[in-house]
Enzyme design. Structure first.
Site, PDB file in Angstrom:
ATOM      1  N   LYS A   1       0.864  -1.180   0.000  1.00 53.32           N
ATOM      2  CA  LYS A   1       0.000   0.000   0.000  1.00 53.32           C
ATOM      3  C   LYS A   1       0.898   1.227   0.000  1.00 53.32           C
ATOM      4  CE  LYS A   1      -1.342   2.920   2.217  1.00 53.32           C
ATOM      5  NZ  LYS A   1      -1.047   4.392   2.047  1.00 53.32           N
TER       6      LYS A   1
ATOM      7  N   GLU B   1       9.269   1.326  11.108  1.00 49.48           N
ATOM      8  CA  GLU B   1      10.317   2.352  10.951  1.00 49.48           C
ATOM      9  C   GLU B   1       9.594   3.682  11.040  1.00 49.48           C
ATOM     10  OE1 GLU B   1      12.167   5.263   9.823  1.00 49.48           O
ATOM     11  OE2 GLU B   1      12.159   4.463   7.774  1.00 49.48           O
TER      12      GLU B   1
ATOM     13  N   CYS C   1      13.481  10.662   7.301  1.00 53.62           N
ATOM     14  CA  CYS C   1      13.489  10.340   8.731  1.00 53.62           C
ATOM     15  C   CYS C   1      14.904  10.366   9.290  1.00 53.62           C
ATOM     16  CB  CYS C   1      12.844   8.984   8.968  1.00 53.62           C
ATOM     17  SG  CYS C   1      13.598   7.645   8.023  1.00 53.62           S
TER      18      CYS C   1
ATOM     19  N   GLU D   1       9.713  16.484  14.348  1.00 51.60           N
ATOM     20  CA  GLU D   1      10.458  16.116  13.150  1.00 51.60           C
ATOM     21  C   GLU D   1      10.159  17.155  12.076  1.00 51.60           C
ATOM     22  OE1 GLU D   1      11.424  12.014  10.731  1.00 51.60           O
ATOM     23  OE2 GLU D   1       9.414  12.283  11.555  1.00 51.60           O
TER      24      GLU D   1
END
Length: 498
Positions: free
Chosen positions: A195, A271, A305, A402
């Site tokens: 997906k 992750e 990331c 982040e």
């Protein structure tokens, strides 16, 4: 790559993108065939450099997700029984076909993701490496054999494919995140349903076509594009035939998926988010440190990331490092990703720009000084300039969230203990960077940092041969290396006497 007759694209608003997306599949890939969504719904894909619609893609629903699981189940027994050497050969063919179409794939990534073409080319090479690495790992599944200490029996340990895997990938590396999951799953003998992110579905569908051409049997890989990710993924996770979830994305969504997976006790690899510290000691080589900072911060335009989020610089070199770093950032050429001189493309969406703008404005309101950048760019597309902030307050949101954009907050420190405490003061623990000429100190600090990966005197850690993953709320499990294939294998112990 030529689409099958069932595939189609809609008229394109952006002429510059037309040639790139013309041959890209736009339907669901289920059971080895390109099919429309059951409800025949579609959604639009946008070029971040202009805001123009470049394609419409099938919008799958719960029924489509379950059909993909059906196809994966149908193919599962045969693929599990396929020899490791045959699986290896198929994956190696995928590797070679990706390289043959590398330039087109890079342009496709750039058109739907926005990243500079040089970044996209690097991603395609990285994505291909997962096919090659796991082609080699497919024939090296571990096993054990030996006597029990009592001498009563033999201990045999085998590793078997875990079963159907649902793979959920993000938009920032649409090729590499797909191959990093599909390649080990197939090497282990699993079938899967991918997906991909709704922002960047074209790249994943293109890789699906390449895998079909490489000889991946029908149903072994299935791809469901959807704007209804939550319900579709939830339905698949609650199907008792699904035994694995691998997700790359935000920590918030990861928590939700872990709760969903618990209902059927589905094995999970996660992750998740990062908030990477970049530590520069006084004795670091400044040229190396600045070059490393540029790579760690600006790879993929900061939308990674692994991107350095917080720059901690020892006071003795704070001024010089900040000056050099800001000069390098300010010199970057911002523009459409396909332009040959572009070094920084747009962010993925208008919402991403708004988030970065909010974080910078908050930092400035709390006393930070803009060294360069800090003002959104006018015109079409989702652009934000390379930005360096100095004198950043400890309570600034930019140090907690982040960033996922081209913004670098710089913070001074004095002692090793102080910087380790600041670096670890986050719920995340994906990657850290340390720059110093003292290898003993580098390794000591690396050991104290609460992160799953540490780069010493380098701004890139990702490698298909290395275990990628984090600690704390940055995730569970590892991708890449032999650890990555183990995520798709169950351990079976047999006690045997004869």
């Amino acid at each position: 790559m030529k689409p099958t007759p069932a595939q189609k694209t809609t008229p394109l608003v952006s002429p510059a993108s037309a040639a790139v997306v013309r041959d890209a599949p736009t339907q669901l890939f289920i059971g080895g065939e390109w099919v429309s969504a059951k409800e025949d719904r579609t959604f639009e894909v946008v070029d971040p450099s202009t805001g123009d619609v470049i394609a419409t893609v099938s919008d799958g629903d719960i029924g489509d997700g379950i059909s993909a699981v059906d196809a994966a189940e149908k193919a599962g027994a045969v693929w599990k029984a396929t020899s490791p050497r045959r699986r290896s050969d198929v994956l190696m063919k995928c590797f070679h076909l990706v390289l043959e179409q590398a330039e087109w794939l890079a342009q496709l990534i750039t058109v739907e993701n926005g990243k500079a073409l040089a970044d996209a080319r690097s991603e395609v090479s990285y994505a291909a490496e997962f096919f090659r690495w796991y082609a080699e790992e497919a024939v090296r599944a571990p096993g054990e054999f030996g006597p029990a200490p009592s001498g009563a029996n033999q201990i045999i340990v085998n590793h078997e494919p875990i079963g159907i895997a649902v793979l959920v990938t993000p938009w920032n590396f649409p090729a590499a995140m797909a191959t990093r999951k599909m390649a080990p799953a197939l090497a282990a003998g699993c079938t899967c349903v991918l997906k991909p992110a709704a922002e960047t579905p074209l790249t994943a569908l293109a890789i699906g076509e390449i895998m079909r051409q490489a000889g991946v049997p029908a149903g072994v890989v299935n791809i469901v594009t959807t704007r209804k990710a939550g319900p579709v993924v939830s339905a698949m996770l609650h199907d008792k035939r699904v035994r694995k979830l691998s997700f790359t994305g935000s920590t918030g969504v990861g928590r939700t998926l872990l709760r969903e997976a618990a209902d059927q006790v589905v094995s999970c690899s996660m992750e998740l988010g990062g908030n990477a510290p970049f530590v520069v000691f006084d004795d670091a080589d400044l040229e190396t440190a600045v070059a490393g900072a540029m790579v760690a911060k600006m790879r993929n335009g900061g939308e990674a990331c692994t991107a350095a989020n917080r720059f901690y610089v020892q006071k003795g070199i704070l001024g010089e490092f900040t000056r050099r770093f800001a000069e390098e950032m300010a010199a970057l050429k911002v523009g459409p990703g396909l332009a040959p001189d572009t070094q920084l493309g747009p962010l993925i969406t208008e919402a991403a720009v708004a988030k970065v703008e909010r974080l910078v404005d908050d930092a400035v309101a709390k006393g930070a000084r803009l060294v360069t950048g800090g003002r959104r760019l006018n015109g079409d597309g989702f652009y934000y300039p390379p930005t360096v902030l100095a004198d950043v307050s400890p309570d600034a949101e930019v140090l907690r969230e982040e960033i996922f954009g081209p913004v670098a907050p710089v913070i001074a420190f004095e002692t090793e203990d102080e910087v380790v405490q600041m670096a670890n003061d986050t719920e995340y623990g994906l990657v850290s960077y340390v720059f110093t000429a003292d290898l003993k100190r580098a390794l000591a600090v690396a050991g104290r940092l609460e992160s799953g990966m540490v780069g010493i005197n380098r701004g890139v850690v990702s490698d298909a041969a290395a275990p990628f993953g984090g600690m704390k709320q940055s995730g569970l499990g590892r991708e890449g290396s032999h650890h990555g294939m183990l995520e798709y294998l169950e351990t079976k112990y047999i006690a045997a006497s004869w």
